[in-house]
Design an enzyme around this catalytic site. Structure first.
Site, PDB file in Angstrom:
ATOM      1  CG  LEU A  37      -2.094   0.933   1.301  1.00  0.00           C
ATOM      2  CD1 LEU A  37      -3.027   0.716   0.112  1.00  0.00           C
ATOM      3  CD2 LEU A  37      -2.852   0.759   2.610  1.00  0.00           C
ATOM      4  CG  ASP A  38       1.203   3.731  -3.556  1.00  0.00           C
ATOM      5  OD1 ASP A  38       1.981   2.784  -3.772  1.00  0.00           O
ATOM      6  OD2 ASP A  38       0.527   4.277  -4.451  1.00  0.00           O
ATOM      7  N   PRO A  39       2.985   4.602   0.480  1.00  0.00           N
ATOM      8  CG  PRO A  39       5.285   4.971   0.615  1.00  0.00           C
ATOM      9  CD  PRO A  39       4.216   4.490  -0.323  1.00  0.00           C
ATOM     10  NE  ARG A 171       0.841   5.204  -7.144  1.00  0.00           N
ATOM     11  CZ  ARG A 171       1.953   4.766  -7.707  1.00  0.00           C
ATOM     12  NH1 ARG A 171       2.689   5.581  -8.439  1.00  0.00           N
ATOM     13  NH2 ARG A 171       2.333   3.518  -7.570  1.00  0.00           N
TER      14      ARG A 171
END
EC number: 5.4.99.25
Length: 289
Positions: A37-39, A171
């Protein structure tokens, strides 16, 4: 100890940061996550503990639900707010046109993964190349957007909830929407609301966990696999199947569907792993015991 922790990851932490903290609380027990999971994203991040790490790949097959915020009129290198700005444009759009364009992404579509991603090409992570200023061609991948629900529009921001298949990059979705609207777009915020059987309502905030209470939040591994049907192995077959020998008895095979994965139990409702009916025989694919 074996099982899953349904962690609500805060913004600003990498998935490995969460793994490291959990590992410290459990005194270096084997720990891993089911998918990055992206930062900058928050929300549901299932963490596998002990033997549950062997089943991580079987948990990422499920649908995921996200709450995303798209910022129109701006494009960045990373397709999110943390990247360097590539272009800015004015946003002069009608809400109905925005809604129509976003909803057009529903269904099975092809998506190009972002350069800033953990995908490997020729043994190298894409983000490693991107950080060196290297951009390579990425193959389109088939994904499924099961549904999109518009939550709010206050230009230049658009919030929507999306239910999608594994491998979907929100994204990239935001970037593609912006491109199609001819004004550019980037992901501004992202929260994962669910993945498989794990929901944000049942998650635990990382800040509330410590070495004293963490064990009570560990969920049995088979509960994380409830998306797969179950099958009970009778006593006469238990020794065989635990020793890697296939079951070829038609009376047992008739209880299962060909080429479908099953949660496998033995008497006493004991979970022993994942199995499959393949080539007219049932065999364990991954053992838990």
């Amino acid at each position: 100890m074996d099982g899953i922790l349904n962690i609500n990851k805060p913004e600003g932490m990498t998935s490995f940061d969460v793994v490291r903290k959990v590992r410290f609380m459990l005194k270096n027990e084997k720990v891993g996550h089911t998918g990055t999971l992206d930062p900058m994203a928050s929300g549901v991040l299932p963490i596998c503990v002990g033997r549950a790490t062997k089943f991580a790949d079987y948990m990422v097959e499920s649908k995921k639900i996200y709450l995303a915020e798209l910022r129109l009129g701006i494009t960045t290198e990373t397709y999110d707010r943390e990247g360097s700005v590539v272009n800015t444009r004015g946003v002069y759009l009608k809400k109905k046109d925005i809604i129509e364009e976003i909803l057009s992404f529903q269904g099975e579509i092809e998506q190009v993964p972002p350069m800033y991603s953990a995908l490997k090409v020729n043994g190298r992570r894409l983000y490693e190349l991107a950080r060196k200023g290297i951009e390579i061609e990425r193959k389109k991948r088939k994904i499924t957007i099961y549904s999109i629900d518009i939550v709010n529009i206050e230009l230049p921001y658009v919030s929507f909830k999306v239910t999608c298949s594994k491998g979907t990059y929100i994204r990239s979705l935001c970037n593609d929407i912006g491109n199609n609207l001819n004004c550019g777009g980037t992901m501004w915020n992202l929260k994962r609301l669910s993945t498989g059987n794990f929901n944000i309502a049942d998650s635990i905030a990382l800040e509330y966990l410590d070495s004293e209470n963490i064990l009570k939040y560990i969920i049995p591994i088979d509960k994380a696999l409830y998306g797969y049907p179950e099958v009970l192995v009778e006593d006469e077959y238990v020794k065989k199947i635990l020793n890697g020998i296939s079951i070829k008895d038609e009376s047992f095979l008739s209880k299962t569907i060909k080429d479908k994965l099953y949660r496998v139990y033995i008497e006493g409702n004991k979970f022993i792993g994942i199995g499959m009916n393949k080539d007219f025989q049932f065999k364990m694919v991954k053992l838990f015991v």
